[in-house]
Design a protein around this motif. Structure first.
Motif, mmCIF file in Angstrom:
data_model
loop_
_atom_site.group_PDB
_atom_site.id
_atom_site.type_symbol
_atom_site.label_atom_id
_atom_site.label_comp_id
_atom_site.label_asym_id
_atom_site.label_seq_id
_atom_site.Cartn_x
_atom_site.Cartn_y
_atom_site.Cartn_z
ATOM 1 N N VAL A 1 -20.616 -9.065 -10.272
ATOM 2 C CA VAL A 1 -19.406 -8.904 -11.085
ATOM 3 C C VAL A 1 -19.259 -7.438 -11.457
ATOM 4 C CG1 VAL A 1 -19.397 -11.256 -11.985
ATOM 5 C CG2 VAL A 1 -20.685 -9.488 -13.202
ATOM 6 N N VAL A 2 -18.023 -7.022 -11.696
ATOM 7 C CA VAL A 2 -17.734 -5.624 -12.034
ATOM 8 C C VAL A 2 -16.908 -5.583 -13.313
ATOM 9 C CG1 VAL A 2 -17.828 -4.807 -9.646
ATOM 10 C CG2 VAL A 2 -15.660 -5.601 -10.570
ATOM 11 N N GLY A 3 -17.112 -4.525 -14.092
ATOM 12 C CA GLY A 3 -16.257 -4.288 -15.244
ATOM 13 C C GLY A 3 -16.501 -5.203 -16.414
ATOM 14 N N ASP A 4 -15.404 -5.538 -17.126
ATOM 15 C CA ASP A 4 -15.546 -6.192 -18.430
ATOM 16 C C ASP A 4 -14.436 -7.187 -18.749
ATOM 17 O OD1 ASP A 4 -13.364 -4.516 -18.875
ATOM 18 O OD2 ASP A 4 -14.499 -3.058 -20.042
ATOM 19 N N VAL A 5 -13.755 -7.704 -17.734
ATOM 20 C CA VAL A 5 -12.650 -8.624 -17.989
ATOM 21 C C VAL A 5 -13.179 -10.052 -18.134
ATOM 22 C CG1 VAL A 5 -11.006 -7.139 -16.796
ATOM 23 C CG2 VAL A 5 -12.166 -8.951 -15.524
ATOM 24 N N ASN A 6 -12.298 -10.994 -18.473
ATOM 25 C CA ASN A 6 -12.737 -12.378 -18.692
ATOM 26 C C ASN A 6 -13.370 -12.988 -17.447
ATOM 27 O OD1 ASN A 6 -11.915 -12.367 -21.348
ATOM 28 N ND2 ASN A 6 -9.923 -13.300 -20.936
ATOM 29 N N SER A 7 -12.889 -12.608 -16.275
ATOM 30 C CA SER A 7 -13.475 -13.117 -15.031
ATOM 31 C C SER A 7 -14.930 -12.688 -14.892
ATOM 32 C CB SER A 7 -12.678 -12.612 -13.821
ATOM 33 O OG SER A 7 -11.361 -13.095 -13.843
ATOM 34 N N THR A 8 -15.224 -11.460 -15.311
ATOM 35 C CA THR A 8 -16.589 -10.942 -15.266
ATOM 36 C C THR A 8 -17.510 -11.817 -16.097
ATOM 37 O OG1 THR A 8 -15.657 -8.709 -15.063
ATOM 38 C CG2 THR A 8 -17.996 -8.872 -15.652
ATOM 39 N N LEU A 9 -17.083 -12.106 -17.319
ATOM 40 C CA LEU A 9 -17.888 -12.930 -18.231
ATOM 41 C C LEU A 9 -18.022 -14.357 -17.713
ATOM 42 C CD1 LEU A 9 -19.266 -13.489 -20.971
ATOM 43 C CD2 LEU A 9 -16.990 -13.961 -21.899
ATOM 44 N N ALA A 10 -16.910 -14.970 -17.337
ATOM 45 C CA ALA A 10 -16.922 -16.381 -16.955
ATOM 46 C C ALA A 10 -17.827 -16.630 -15.748
ATOM 47 C CB ALA A 10 -15.498 -16.849 -16.655
ATOM 48 N N CYS A 11 -17.701 -15.791 -14.730
ATOM 49 C CA CYS A 11 -18.488 -16.017 -13.510
ATOM 50 C C CYS A 11 -19.967 -15.702 -13.732
ATOM 51 C CB CYS A 11 -17.911 -15.202 -12.365
ATOM 52 S SG CYS A 11 -16.237 -15.753 -11.890
ATOM 53 N N ALA A 12 -20.248 -14.721 -14.580
ATOM 54 C CA ALA A 12 -21.646 -14.429 -14.914
ATOM 55 C C ALA A 12 -22.277 -15.602 -15.653
ATOM 56 C CB ALA A 12 -21.729 -13.151 -15.745
#
Length: 381
Positions: free
Chosen positions: A101-112
């Protein structure tokens, strides 16, 4: 994609526009590595403007994602939950060696979160950045993702101090440099000339005929969702336009709120060109020739530092302090007097020029690929 013996694909996630600039050079580096590192690209659909996505993917030479979760908008909770629901079956089906994952958006958090609960390694690119402002949703995302990641790639050396302070083992962290700058440097020869961008969007290129202009972006909820704050910032921009033309690539959220709050007249000025959201190569062309950048974007603080373009940041803080300490960035907040003085400096002496930070050299993605190639078999074993 060549197969790497005994290692499953790296499941790479993008969700929002800033992710695209970071992921494109990583995928190229995976393909160019010897042996190649297999990957699968997933777009969560967090940003879902299909026309804009196509332009950005094309400009960045980013491959079409193998999977699009088409999540769309929603509150932070709804969006994060929906991404998790749709991402989990993919993890089960692909059985990746890790989720990157890259960066800090909601997708980053959710997939992590999905990955760590499925006992799949999490790799975070752009780790350790901190603004110190927990009112920013992105700050919460950064803290949580870093804490559950197994391999953390940083863009600046000070990020390691942030991570160690939060209890993360230094051995988990690798200073690779800034992949955003990889994209910038490789794309600069392809940038669209500013005059063409203006003409394509119905603006007379004579507006910037003397070569001096500012580029503006404004999108953060803290700046555009409150009527008084938006009015204050719009007034600052109107004053600045008396001194040099402004090219304002206006976010749909910002445009909508200007209309909603009845503030559109503040920017009804022949020296302010209101442009739609631009493709990456269009924005790069405008920015690289600009006199000054006026923004609340994190990524643009980095890009202007790499381009030696002065940047005035309309925020109270930054998670990218190196752009202030070594680069061209000045954090203004909504201080009209400081904004005016900083603009004086830009128009008088040229403003801050700074220097390009360490490892912002166009090879960060190659360093990530080399390290991941070494690290993945060890973790699998």
């Amino acid at each position: 994609m060549s197969a790497l013996p005994a290692i499953s694909p790296v499941l790479c996630v993008v969700g929002a526009r800033p992710n695209y600039m970071k992921m494109a050079p990583i995928l190229r580096a995976f393909d160019e590595h010897v042996p190649a590192i297999p990957w699968v690209l997933v777009h969560t659909g967090q940003h879902y403007d299909h026309a804009m996505n196509e332009r950005l993917f094309s400009g960045l030479r980013l491959p079409t994602p193998h999977h699009n979760l088409e999540v769309g908008s929603g509150t932070h909770a709804v969006q994060t939950a929906e991404i998790m629901k749709r991402f989990e079956p993919l993890v089960d089906a692909i059985r990746p060696s890790c989720v990157l994952v890259v960066g800090d958006v909601n997708s980053t958090l959710a997939c992590a979160l999905v990955a760590v609960k499925k006992h799949v390694a999490v790799v975070h690119v752009e780790a350790g950045l901190r603004s110190g402002d927990r009112l920013m949703p992105e700050e919460i995302n950064r803290i949580v993702v870093d804490r559950i990641s197994d391999r953390l790639y940083t863009t600046e050396r000070s990020a390691l101090e942030n991570l160690v302070r939060e209890g993360i083992e230094p051995g988990w962290v690798h200073f690779a440099g800034n992949v955003m700058i990889d994209s910038l440097l490789s794309s600069l020869p392809l940038a669209v000339p500013p005059a063409k961008t203006l003409a394509d969007h119905g603006v007379d290129p004579l507006l910037i005929d003397d070569g001096r202009y500012g580029v503006v972006t404004l999108h953060r909820p803290s700046n555009v969702d409150e009527p008084e704050q938006l009015k204050r910032l719009a007034g600052m921009l109107a004053s600045a336009a008396d001194r040099l033309p402004l090219l304002f690539a206006i976010h749909p959220r910002t445009r909508g709120n200007l209309e909603k709050f009845g503030l559109g007249a503040l920017l009804d000025n022949p020296r302010i060109a209101l442009l739609p959201p631009l493709g990456y190569l269009e924005m790069l062309g405008l920015m690289s020739s600009a006199t000054v950048m006026i923004t609340d974007s994190g990524g643009l603080q980095e890009e202007t530092t790499a381009l030696a373009v002065p940047c005035l940041t309309l925020r109270e803080n930054t998670e990218r302090p190196i752009t202030v300490e070594q680069g061209t960035n000045t954090v203004i907040g909504a201080d009209a007097a400081l904004f005016a003085r900083s603009l004086d400096d830009v128009l008088g002496s040229g403003g801050k020029r700074g220097r390009v930070p360490e490892f912002w050299d166009g090879r960060a993605a190659q360093r990530i690929a080399a390290d991941l190639h070494q690290w993945l078999p060890k973790r699998s074993a």
